[in-house]
Design a protein around this motif. Structure first.
Motif, PDB file in Angstrom:
ATOM      1  N   ILE A 191      -2.618   0.786   7.949  1.00 34.88           N
ATOM      2  CA  ILE A 191      -3.906   0.980   7.289  1.00 34.88           C
ATOM      3  C   ILE A 191      -3.744   2.152   6.335  1.00 34.88           C
ATOM      4  CG2 ILE A 191      -6.316   1.678   7.578  1.00 34.88           C
ATOM      5  CD1 ILE A 191      -6.315   0.442  10.321  1.00 34.88           C
ATOM      6  N   TYR A 192      -4.229   1.999   5.111  1.00 38.44           N
ATOM      7  CA  TYR A 192      -4.204   3.125   4.172  1.00 38.44           C
ATOM      8  C   TYR A 192      -5.585   3.295   3.569  1.00 38.44           C
ATOM      9  CZ  TYR A 192      -2.752   6.463   0.673  1.00 38.44           C
ATOM     10  OH  TYR A 192      -2.627   7.615  -0.071  1.00 38.44           O
ATOM     11  N   VAL A 193      -6.031   4.562   3.504  1.00 35.89           N
ATOM     12  CA  VAL A 193      -7.315   4.893   2.885  1.00 35.89           C
ATOM     13  C   VAL A 193      -7.074   5.943   1.805  1.00 35.89           C
ATOM     14  CG1 VAL A 193      -9.727   5.530   3.253  1.00 35.89           C
ATOM     15  CG2 VAL A 193      -8.389   4.587   5.156  1.00 35.89           C
ATOM     16  N   GLY A 194      -7.482   5.665   0.568  1.00 31.56           N
ATOM     17  CA  GLY A 194      -7.305   6.618  -0.522  1.00 31.56           C
ATOM     18  C   GLY A 194      -8.290   6.373  -1.636  1.00 31.56           C
ATOM     19  N   ASP A 195      -8.517   7.412  -2.457  1.00 34.58           N
ATOM     20  CA  ASP A 195      -9.565   7.324  -3.472  1.00 34.58           C
ATOM     21  C   ASP A 195      -9.076   7.347  -4.908  1.00 34.58           C
ATOM     22  OD1 ASP A 195     -10.506  10.446  -4.692  1.00 34.58           O
ATOM     23  OD2 ASP A 195      -8.859  10.200  -3.284  1.00 34.58           O
ATOM     24  N   ASP A 196      -7.866   7.809  -5.161  1.00 32.88           N
ATOM     25  CA  ASP A 196      -7.459   8.130  -6.529  1.00 32.88           C
ATOM     26  C   ASP A 196      -6.449   7.123  -7.067  1.00 32.88           C
ATOM     27  OD1 ASP A 196      -7.411   9.502  -8.891  1.00 32.88           O
ATOM     28  OD2 ASP A 196      -6.386  11.266  -8.122  1.00 32.88           O
ATOM     29  N   THR A 197      -6.158   7.274  -8.363  1.00 32.15           N
ATOM     30  CA  THR A 197      -5.178   6.404  -9.018  1.00 32.15           C
ATOM     31  C   THR A 197      -3.828   6.475  -8.317  1.00 32.15           C
ATOM     32  OG1 THR A 197      -6.294   6.816 -11.130  1.00 32.15           O
ATOM     33  CG2 THR A 197      -4.074   5.885 -11.228  1.00 32.15           C
ATOM     34  N   THR A 198      -3.424   7.656  -7.873  1.00 33.20           N
ATOM     35  CA  THR A 198      -2.131   7.804  -7.218  1.00 33.20           C
ATOM     36  C   THR A 198      -2.068   7.090  -5.871  1.00 33.20           C
ATOM     37  OG1 THR A 198      -2.821   9.902  -6.208  1.00 33.20           O
ATOM     38  CG2 THR A 198      -1.744  10.023  -8.345  1.00 33.20           C
ATOM     39  N   ASP A 199      -3.228   6.785  -5.292  1.00 35.63           N
ATOM     40  CA  ASP A 199      -3.254   6.054  -4.022  1.00 35.63           C
ATOM     41  C   ASP A 199      -3.032   4.554  -4.201  1.00 35.63           C
ATOM     42  OD1 ASP A 199      -3.947   8.209  -2.114  1.00 35.63           O
ATOM     43  OD2 ASP A 199      -5.751   8.354  -3.348  1.00 35.63           O
ATOM     44  N   GLU A 200      -3.148   4.077  -5.432  1.00 34.81           N
ATOM     45  CA  GLU A 200      -3.001   2.641  -5.665  1.00 34.81           C
ATOM     46  C   GLU A 200      -1.603   2.147  -5.289  1.00 34.81           C
ATOM     47  OE1 GLU A 200      -5.364   0.307  -6.601  1.00 34.81           O
ATOM     48  OE2 GLU A 200      -6.662   1.983  -6.088  1.00 34.81           O
ATOM     49  N   PHE A 201      -0.582   2.993  -5.433  1.00 35.64           N
ATOM     50  CA  PHE A 201       0.768   2.589  -5.041  1.00 35.64           C
ATOM     51  C   PHE A 201       0.801   2.232  -3.552  1.00 35.64           C
ATOM     52  CE2 PHE A 201       1.412   5.525  -8.625  1.00 35.64           C
ATOM     53  CZ  PHE A 201       2.166   4.729  -9.470  1.00 35.64           C
ATOM     54  N   ALA A 202       0.187   3.074  -2.729  1.00 34.33           N
ATOM     55  CA  ALA A 202       0.175   2.818  -1.285  1.00 34.33           C
ATOM     56  C   ALA A 202      -0.746   1.666  -0.931  1.00 34.33           C
ATOM     57  CB  ALA A 202      -0.256   4.083  -0.546  1.00 34.33           C
ATOM     58  N   LEU A 203      -1.881   1.559  -1.612  1.00 40.45           N
ATOM     59  CA  LEU A 203      -2.812   0.459  -1.337  1.00 40.45           C
ATOM     60  C   LEU A 203      -2.160  -0.894  -1.628  1.00 40.45           C
ATOM     61  CD1 LEU A 203      -6.047   2.114  -2.774  1.00 40.45           C
ATOM     62  CD2 LEU A 203      -5.607   1.573  -0.367  1.00 40.45           C
ATOM     63  N   LYS A 204      -1.418  -0.965  -2.720  1.00 38.58           N
ATOM     64  CA  LYS A 204      -0.720  -2.212  -3.049  1.00 38.58           C
ATOM     65  C   LYS A 204       0.379  -2.509  -2.031  1.00 38.58           C
ATOM     66  CE  LYS A 204      -1.552  -1.813  -8.023  1.00 38.58           C
ATOM     67  NZ  LYS A 204      -0.933  -1.527  -9.352  1.00 38.58           N
ATOM     68  N   THR A 205       1.114  -1.473  -1.635  1.00 38.57           N
ATOM     69  CA  THR A 205       2.180  -1.649  -0.646  1.00 38.57           C
ATOM     70  C   THR A 205       1.617  -2.187   0.658  1.00 38.57           C
ATOM     71  OG1 THR A 205       3.562   0.094  -1.598  1.00 38.57           O
ATOM     72  CG2 THR A 205       3.934  -0.446   0.720  1.00 38.57           C
ATOM     73  N   VAL A 206       0.516  -1.606   1.106  1.00 40.17           N
ATOM     74  CA  VAL A 206      -0.095  -2.021   2.371  1.00 40.17           C
ATOM     75  C   VAL A 206      -0.642  -3.447   2.284  1.00 40.17           C
ATOM     76  CG1 VAL A 206      -2.094  -1.594   3.861  1.00 40.17           C
ATOM     77  CG2 VAL A 206      -0.592   0.280   3.233  1.00 40.17           C
ATOM     78  N   ARG A 207      -1.287  -3.750   1.182  1.00 45.58           N
ATOM     79  CA  ARG A 207      -1.846  -5.103   1.047  1.00 45.58           C
ATOM     80  C   ARG A 207      -0.740  -6.152   1.023  1.00 45.58           C
ATOM     81  NH1 ARG A 207      -7.038  -6.986  -2.611  1.00 45.58           N
ATOM     82  NH2 ARG A 207      -7.224  -9.029  -1.600  1.00 45.58           N
ATOM     83  N   GLN A 208       0.339  -5.858   0.309  1.00 45.35           N
ATOM     84  CA  GLN A 208       1.463  -6.797   0.254  1.00 45.35           C
ATOM     85  C   GLN A 208       2.111  -6.987   1.619  1.00 45.35           C
ATOM     86  OE1 GLN A 208       3.869  -5.018  -2.802  1.00 45.35           O
ATOM     87  NE2 GLN A 208       2.547  -5.717  -4.465  1.00 45.35           N
ATOM     88  N   ALA A 209       2.013  -5.958   2.470  1.00 45.81           N
ATOM     89  CA  ALA A 209       2.592  -6.033   3.812  1.00 45.81           C
ATOM     90  C   ALA A 209       1.648  -6.672   4.828  1.00 45.81           C
ATOM     91  CB  ALA A 209       2.969  -4.622   4.281  1.00 45.81           C
ATOM     92  N   GLY A 210       0.473  -7.109   4.370  1.00 48.00           N
ATOM     93  CA  GLY A 210      -0.478  -7.720   5.280  1.00 48.00           C
ATOM     94  C   GLY A 210      -1.284  -6.719   6.079  1.00 48.00           C
ATOM     95  N   GLY A 211      -1.307  -5.467   5.599  1.00 48.54           N
ATOM     96  CA  GLY A 211      -2.070  -4.432   6.283  1.00 48.54           C
ATOM     97  C   GLY A 211      -3.490  -4.336   5.777  1.00 48.54           C
TER      98      GLY A 211
END
Length: 241
Positions: A191-211
């Motif tokens: 699970i990843y929670v973030g608010d900024d543009t720099t968090d998009e890298f992790a949000l995409k990684t998590v979504r691609q991993a089925g998280g």
């Protein structure tokens, strides 16, 4: 976007951004504060998750420790250029500050010309802040672009009232993926929670991993789920009112 599901301590690993997610954004980067009920909840949640809770931030890990004292969590600082794989582990640094010496020198003139711009030196990253000088956004971005011209070994990122430079090849998504390869995170659903543009890298990684990818705030995002603001993040985490 949808509201996020509840955390399942038996199968989830939780990664949390700090500024704008756990604490409100403020003009003074040193002026943030996490209230005792939130600290206590993070400590309890880490125990429930068998340690599979990490703070992932653009801040240095030493700064995170100061704001979260007396607690220590697994962490990725400076967008992953610093890592602590477990609360009691040593901090690993993937690059040295000397890589940015030329950029430091190149920014001297713009800082002298615009004293309202503030330079935060993280050692392995440099951040120009213009939160209190929004009219200087173009000047900050242009100065950083010029200071890093021709440097393929560096990456410049524009965030919330900042422009930052650090060594290429590292972002929050890469850092999260590396932490997921080792206990206590390995084998869990991220699970990843973030608010900024720099968090998009992790949000995409998590979504691609089925998280579970969760955007805090109203900005456009690749995340599947959304929480409105910092108080909403706290409620979702189970912080008592």
């Amino acid at each position: 976007m949808l509201k996020p599901p509840a955390i399942d301590p038996s199968r989830h690993a939780v990664f949390l951004d700090f500024d704008g997610t756990l604490v409100e954004l403020v003009d003074d980067p040193d002026g943030v504060r996490l209230a005792p009920p939130a600290l206590e909840r993070l400590e309890a949640l880490s125990e429930e998750l068998s340690g599979a809770l990490a703070i992932v931030s653009g801040r240095r890990i030493s700064d995170l420790d100061r704001f979260l004292a007396p607690l220590r969590f697994a962490a990725a600082g400076v967008h992953g250029l610093e890592r602590r794989p477990a609360p009691g582990a040593a901090v690993e640094r993937l690059a040295g500050p000397e890589l940015l010496d030329d950029v430091r020198s190149a920014l001297t003139d713009v800082l002298a010309a615009h004293p309202r711009l503030k330079l935060e030196d993280k050692g392995t990253a440099l951040v120009l802040h213009y939160r209190t000088a929004g009219d200087l956004q173009e000047a900050a971005e242009a100065a950083m672009a010029q200071a890093t011209s021709g440097r393929d070994d560096l990456v410049v990122m524009n965030g919330d009232n900042i422009v930052e430079v650090h060594p290429a090849g590292m972002d929050k998504g890469v850092a999260l993926g590396a932490m997921m390869e080792h206990p206590p995170f390995k084998g869990r659903v991220p699970i990843y929670v973030g608010d900024d543009t720099t968090d998009e890298f992790a949000l995409k990684t998590v979504r691609q991993a089925g998280g579970v990818s969760i955007k805090a705030g109203s900005k456009p995002s690749a995340a599947e789920f959304r929480l409105a603001d910092v108080p909403a993040v706290h409620r979702w985490l189970g912080v008592p009112d």
